[in-house]
Design a protein around this motif. Structure first.
Motif: not given
Length: 223
Positions: A55-64, A104-109
């Protein structure tokens, strides 16, 4: 980068999924009381998210972005290995551990209660090969949270994680780092390790009131 940073030994850097560890309270949230070295005054939490490999770099990675497992995928966590308690004497931490999964959006609780600390069930069990990930809040509008003093740890400080089997698994702090969110070192924090390692993650740096986030993350590396 802000605040004092204790450099640790060299980390294994691998071309793995990019992890973005962020801290937020949501749009319009009050500013936190302020982590050590922060200029903020009001609420903040710690979260971690990651896009899929490649996936994208940490500068552009979506938080979801989805959160993959970071332990040994071929090894199940035994019931007795599940961590239930964390002690970091030098930081005044002595708390039970809850389990953190993914939203649900895939992010860490993150813990709903700001005084709780949690182990990510997709990571290694503390004491097993690979990184065990434990996340907690730095503060809230009510004052300091359990991980408020993490950034003050130094190499050699002890971290003890007790499993459901009652066994105390002791780790030694290798170092503490503070990273801007757009330069979070994914592989160093979440990448494979040849032995048991532990990462404690919380927020740090200054607080961006416009988005309700701390700008940095504090990561304690222990082994």
């Amino acid at each position: 980068m802000t605040g004092r940073v204790l450099r640790r030994r060299s980390l294994l850097l691998l071309p793995a999924a990019v992890w973005v560890a962020g801290c937020s309270t949501g749009p319009g949230a009050p500013a936190p009381t302020g982590a050590p070295g922060s200029t903020a005054t009001g609420t903040a939490s710690a979260t971690a998210t990651v896009p899929s490999p490649g996936g994208p770099s940490s500068a552009t990675a979506p938080e979801s972005a989805p959160v993959p497992a970071v332990g040994d995928p071929g090894r199940a966590v035994a019931a007795g290995e599940v961590p239930v308690h964390l002690e970091v004497p030098a930081a005044g931490v002595d708390v039970p551990l809850i389990r953190l999964g993914v939203n649900p959006d895939g992010s860490l609780e993150v813990p709903v209660d700001y005084q709780q600390v949690g182990w990510f069930t997709g990571s290694a069990a503390p004491g097993a090969t690979g990184p065990a990930i434990i996340a907690g809040h730095v503060d809230s509008t009510s004052g300091p949270a359990p991980f408020f003093r993490l950034r003050d740890l130094v190499a050699g400080d002890e971290v003890v994680v007790t499993g459901a089997d009652g066994q105390r698994r002791s780790f030694s702090v290798d170092g503490v780092e503070q990273y801007p969110k757009d330069r979070f070192p994914t592989a160093a924090v979440y990448g494979p390790a040849p032995g048991p390692v532990l990462r404690l993650i919380t927020c740090g740096g200054s607080f961006d009131r416009s988005v309700g986030h701390y700008r940095d993350n504090v990561v304690v590396f222990a082994s």
